[in-house]
Design an enzyme around this catalytic site. Structure first.
Site, PDB file in Angstrom:
ATOM      1  CB  SER A  45     107.231  15.004  29.526  1.00 17.67           C
ATOM      2  OG  SER A  45     107.674  15.258  27.998  1.00 17.67           O
ATOM      3  CB  THR A  67     106.792  16.244  34.305  1.00 19.01           C
ATOM      4  OG1 THR A  67     106.366  15.584  34.799  1.00 19.01           O
ATOM      5  CG2 THR A  67     107.949  16.411  33.358  1.00 19.01           C
ATOM      6  CG  ASP A 147      88.859  24.056  34.496  1.00 20.28           C
ATOM      7  OD1 ASP A 147      88.273  22.414  35.405  1.00 20.28           O
ATOM      8  OD2 ASP A 147      90.308  23.365  35.404  1.00 20.28           O
ATOM      9  NE  ARG A 209     101.333  16.754  27.498  1.00 21.03           N
ATOM     10  CZ  ARG A 209     102.316  17.194  28.491  1.00 21.03           C
ATOM     11  NH1 ARG A 209     102.966  18.795  28.371  1.00 21.03           N
ATOM     12  NH2 ARG A 209     103.223  16.941  29.615  1.00 21.03           N
ATOM     13  CG  ASP A 233     106.038  25.306  24.296  1.00 19.50           C
ATOM     14  OD1 ASP A 233     107.541  25.686  24.343  1.00 19.50           O
ATOM     15  OD2 ASP A 233     105.787  24.824  25.282  1.00 19.50           O
ATOM     16  CD  GLU A 238     105.826  18.450  21.580  1.00 22.92           C
ATOM     17  OE1 GLU A 238     106.318  17.530  22.425  1.00 22.92           O
ATOM     18  OE2 GLU A 238     104.822  19.300  22.036  1.00 22.92           O
ATOM     19  CG  HIS A 255     107.393  19.688  25.663  1.00 18.74           C
ATOM     20  ND1 HIS A 255     106.840  19.106  25.125  1.00 18.74           N
ATOM     21  CD2 HIS A 255     106.733  20.280  26.620  1.00 18.74           C
ATOM     22  CE1 HIS A 255     106.179  19.040  25.898  1.00 18.74           C
ATOM     23  NE2 HIS A 255     105.461  19.509  26.756  1.00 18.74           N
ATOM     24  N   GLY A 258     107.947  25.623  29.783  1.00 14.60           N
ATOM     25  CA  GLY A 258     108.236  25.396  31.112  1.00 14.60           C
ATOM     26  C   GLY A 258     109.287  25.213  31.836  1.00 14.60           C
ATOM     27  CE1 TYR A 259     111.429  21.197  29.257  1.00 10.75           C
ATOM     28  CE2 TYR A 259     113.358  21.049  28.203  1.00 10.75           C
ATOM     29  CZ  TYR A 259     112.396  20.824  28.319  1.00 10.75           C
ATOM     30  OH  TYR A 259     112.740  19.760  28.490  1.00 10.75           O
TER      31      TYR A 259
HETATM   32  N1  LIG Z   1     104.354  23.315  27.862  1.00 12.25           N
HETATM   33  C1  LIG Z   1     105.244  23.079  28.728  1.00 12.25           C
HETATM   34  O1  LIG Z   1     106.041  22.551  29.126  1.00 12.25           O
HETATM   35  C2  LIG Z   1     103.917  22.238  29.793  1.00 12.25           C
HETATM   36  C3  LIG Z   1     104.759  22.919  30.853  1.00 12.25           C
HETATM   37  C4  LIG Z   1     103.447  22.186  32.088  1.00 12.25           C
HETATM   38  C5  LIG Z   1     102.684  21.578  31.858  1.00 12.25           C
HETATM   39  N2  LIG Z   1     102.622  21.597  30.571  1.00 12.25           N
HETATM   40  C6  LIG Z   1     100.687  20.516  30.548  1.00 12.25           C
HETATM   41  O2  LIG Z   1     100.028  21.721  30.949  1.00 12.25           O
HETATM   42  C7  LIG Z   1      98.819  20.438  31.276  1.00 12.25           C
HETATM   43  C8  LIG Z   1      98.310  21.810  32.520  1.00 12.25           C
HETATM   44  O3  LIG Z   1      99.220  21.982  33.398  1.00 12.25           O
HETATM   45  P1  LIG Z   1      98.447  21.827  35.079  1.00 12.25           P
HETATM   46  O4  LIG Z   1     100.053  22.305  35.378  1.00 12.25           O
HETATM   47  O5  LIG Z   1      98.013  23.750  35.167  1.00 12.25           O
HETATM   48  O6  LIG Z   1      97.341  20.749  35.498  1.00 12.25           O
HETATM   49  P2  LIG Z   1      96.512  20.652  36.583  1.00 12.25           P
HETATM   50  O7  LIG Z   1      96.011  19.167  36.055  1.00 12.25           O
HETATM   51  O8  LIG Z   1      97.071  21.956  36.987  1.00 12.25           O
HETATM   52  O9  LIG Z   1      95.237  21.984  35.608  1.00 12.25           O
HETATM   53  C9  LIG Z   1      95.029  21.536  34.691  1.00 12.25           C
HETATM   54  C10 LIG Z   1      93.256  22.228  34.768  1.00 12.25           C
HETATM   55  O10 LIG Z   1      92.891  21.537  33.651  1.00 12.25           O
HETATM   56  C11 LIG Z   1      91.363  21.631  33.441  1.00 12.25           C
HETATM   57  N3  LIG Z   1      90.658  20.241  32.570  1.00 12.25           N
HETATM   58  C12 LIG Z   1      90.581  19.146  32.437  1.00 12.25           C
HETATM   59  N4  LIG Z   1      90.363  18.349  31.229  1.00 12.25           N
HETATM   60  C13 LIG Z   1      89.082  20.073  30.556  1.00 12.25           C
HETATM   61  C14 LIG Z   1      88.118  20.452  29.856  1.00 12.25           C
HETATM   62  N5  LIG Z   1      88.341  19.559  28.386  1.00 12.25           N
HETATM   63  N6  LIG Z   1      87.814  21.573  29.998  1.00 12.25           N
HETATM   64  C15 LIG Z   1      88.869  22.952  31.319  1.00 12.25           C
HETATM   65  N7  LIG Z   1      89.204  21.904  31.627  1.00 12.25           N
HETATM   66  C16 LIG Z   1      89.689  20.542  31.422  1.00 12.25           C
HETATM   67  C17 LIG Z   1      91.340  20.516  35.111  1.00 12.25           C
HETATM   68  O11 LIG Z   1      90.339  20.429  35.713  1.00 12.25           O
HETATM   69  C18 LIG Z   1      92.461  21.194  36.059  1.00 12.25           C
HETATM   70  O12 LIG Z   1      91.786  21.731  36.967  1.00 12.25           O
HETATM   71  C19 LIG Z   1      99.709  19.495  31.647  1.00 12.25           C
HETATM   72  O13 LIG Z   1      98.943  18.896  32.069  1.00 12.25           O
HETATM   73  C20 LIG Z   1     100.903  18.852  30.587  1.00 12.25           C
HETATM   74  O14 LIG Z   1     100.735  17.883  29.986  1.00 12.25           O
HETATM   75  C21 LIG Z   1     103.100  21.633  29.765  1.00 12.25           C
HETATM   76  O1  LIG Z   2     104.382  17.927  31.948  1.00 10.62           O
HETATM   77  C1  LIG Z   2     105.326  19.232  31.978  1.00 10.62           C
HETATM   78  O2  LIG Z   2     105.800  19.067  32.664  1.00 10.62           O
HETATM   79  C2  LIG Z   2     105.889  19.524  30.975  1.00 10.62           C
HETATM   80  O3  LIG Z   2     105.219  19.427  29.401  1.00 10.62           O
HETATM   81  C3  LIG Z   2     107.405  19.314  30.932  1.00 10.62           C
HETATM   82  O4  LIG Z   2     107.654  21.163  31.141  1.00 10.62           O
HETATM   83  C4  LIG Z   2     107.792  18.981  30.241  1.00 10.62           C
HETATM   84  O5  LIG Z   2     109.341  18.661  29.808  1.00 10.62           O
HETATM   85  P1  LIG Z   2     109.978  17.738  29.692  1.00 10.62           P
HETATM   86  O6  LIG Z   2     109.639  16.240  31.370  1.00 10.62           O
HETATM   87  O7  LIG Z   2     109.840  16.410  28.050  1.00 10.62           O
HETATM   88  O8  LIG Z   2     111.594  17.979  29.761  1.00 10.62           O
END
Ligand SMILES: NC(=O)c1ccc[n+]([C@@H]2O[C@H](COP(=O)([O-])OP(=O)(O)OC[C@H]3O[C@@H](n4cnc5c(N)ncnc54)[C@H](O)[C@@H]3O)[C@@H](O)[C@H]2O)c1
Ligand SMILES: O=C(O)[C@H](O)[C@H](O)COP(=O)(O)O
Length: 376
Positions: A45, A67, A147, A209, A233, A238, A255, A258-259
């Site tokens: 990412s 990611t 959602d 995010r 997280d 960042e 962050h 997801g690790y």
């Molecule tokens: N911290 C981490 O390590 C980590 C890991 C994985 C994902 N992420 C982040 O988390 C986000 C979500 O991941 P995911 O796999 O669940 O994605 P996903 O696409 O499966 O689900 C996201 C959901 O959010 C909904 N959505 C969009 N805008 C919205 C709003 N304004 N209000 C309510 N719902 C809304 C979408 O309809 C969708 O169902 C990713 O885009 C990524 O940025 C972070």
């Molecule tokens: O979007 C994702 O899948 C997560 O934010 C992911 O865990 C970020 O990890 P990175 O790619 O920065 O290692």
């Protein structure tokens, strides 16, 4: 074939080694020169994938991001050039779901305020939101889902408005992508007004995010309301979180929600599968071959665990306090945020730990939570 890869992507050698020359790079500082003769580019990412990075490369055949999020990739640019792209949807959803669940158990223990009986609101009911709901529901927690996009698509689950969720939930967990325009944009979805409207004693968990919450406003609100408890997280700005915000978080991590080892392996594996498909070659590797055995073979339960014992079990798999301590110590150092991410000791998922118990039906919920081998 030249395969330029973020050096923080595990399992690249066993999966891609036979397909070409692997060139590991720092994803955050990747330059157009480093990528100009790549056939394949595999990122995480932290790499901005756009015209500035790729215009000088005439031969790129595939870009993969291990990611869930795709906000770092100019998808229109890749489509315009006809370069196939794949991310890894769902790869780390279980990791994020378990992270959020464990964080809630930790908060409950810290404030002597049981998770059991609370209502949890999940904003964003996609892969990570659903994985969080799965853990909570397995433990018998009432979950509210918000959602509007899924609701409009006809998803059969019951959804509530964000206002209802804010009004009814004791804990709010954020799981939306970052979007900066449109009817459902999430940039500063939790702005000052919304943060001020939270119920007293709300717990707010953000592992999607950073900029979904206005971090400056969060500092302001926390200065007034100490009863708001935070698990952060992800951070605005960042790899440089606002230093004033960190002490306000009960649990602060770089962050890494997801690790999990499983999540990272799945991410790389999904890109391997995609490249094999593009090259029309067979998938010869298996995901299960990649993961090492877990250091606890099995835990034998004398009785069905109460919340305290459940947290102990969860800590066998992942002790969030360790990452929190490392973060507080290291985030302000030069390059501290990225160094912590690079050196992160990937945790395992609940499925890595087998549980043994005589009375199967009393602990079915532990299987639903994700532990393996429950019962005997
Ligand atoms: N911290 C981490 O390590 C980590 C890991 C994985 C994902 N992420 C982040 O988390 C986000 C979500 O991941 P995911 O796999 O669940 O994605 P996903 O696409 O499966 O689900 C996201 C959901 O959010 C909904 N959505 C969009 N805008 C919205 C709003 N304004 N209000 C309510 N719902 C809304 C979408 O309809 C969708 O169902 C990713 O885009 C990524 O940025 C972070
Ligand atoms: O979007 C994702 O899948 C997560 O934010 C992911 O865990 C970020 O990890 P990175 O790619 O920065 O290692």
């Amino acid at each position: 074939m030249k395969i330029v890869v973020d050096e923080n992507m595990p399992y690249v050698e066993p999966l891609f080694g036979a397909l070409g020359e692997i060139i590991p790079v720092n994803g955050r500082t990747l330059t157009p020169e480093q990528v100009q003769d790549a056939d394949v580019l595999l990122v995480r990412s932290v790499t901005r994938v756009n015209a500035a990075l790729l215009d000088a490369n005439p031969k790129l055949k595939f870009v993969g991001s291990a990611t869930i999020g795709t906000d770092h990739v100019d998808l229109a640019y890749l489509a315009g050039r006809g370069i196939p792209f794949s991310n890894a949807p769902g790869c780390n959803a279980t990791a994020v779901g378990e992270f959020a669940f464990i964080a809630m158990l930790e908060l409950a223990a810290r404030f002597n305020s049981p998770l059991k009986g609370k209502v949890v609101g999940i904003v964003g009911a996609g892969n990570t939101g659903s994985a969080t709901a799965k853990c909570l529901e397995a433990y018998g927690i009432k979950v509210l889902l918000n959602d509007p996009i899924k609701a409009a698509e006809g998803d059969p689950r019951h959804f509530v408005s964000l206002e209802t969720l804010l009004h009814q939930a004791d804990i709010i967990s954020l799981h939306v992508p970052i979007t900066r325009t449109g009817e459902h944009k999430t940039l500063h979805l939790f702005d000052e007004a919304r943060l001020m409207s939270l119920k007293p004693n709300t717990w707010l968990v953000n592992c999607c995010r950073g900029d979904v919450i206005d971090n400056q406003a969060l500092i302001k609100v926390k200065q007034q309301w100490d009863d708001l408890k935070l698990v952060l997280d992800v951070w605005e700005g960042e790899p440089n979180p606002m230093p004033e915000l960190v002490p306000f978080a009960e649990f602060a991590t770089p962050h890494i929600a997801g690790y999990s080892l499983e999540g990272k392996a799945r991410g790389t594996f999904m890109l391997y599968q995609k490249l094999c498909e593009l090259l029309a070659i067979p998938v010869t590797k298996r995901l299960s071959e990649l993961l090492p055995p877990f250091h606890f073979k099995a835990v034998e339960l004398e009785q069905a665990p109460d919340e305290k014992a459940l947290l102990q079990l969860a800590r066998f798999v992942y002790d969030l306090r360790d990452d929190d301590a490392v973060f507080r110590n290291g985030f302000a150092r030069s390059n501290g945020f990225d160094t912590m991410r690079k050196n992160h000791k990937h945790r395992r998922e609940f499925s890595a730990l087998a549980l043994a118990y005589h009375g199967q039906s009393e602990v079915d919920w532990l299987s639903n939570l994700g532990f393996s081998g429950v019962g005997r």
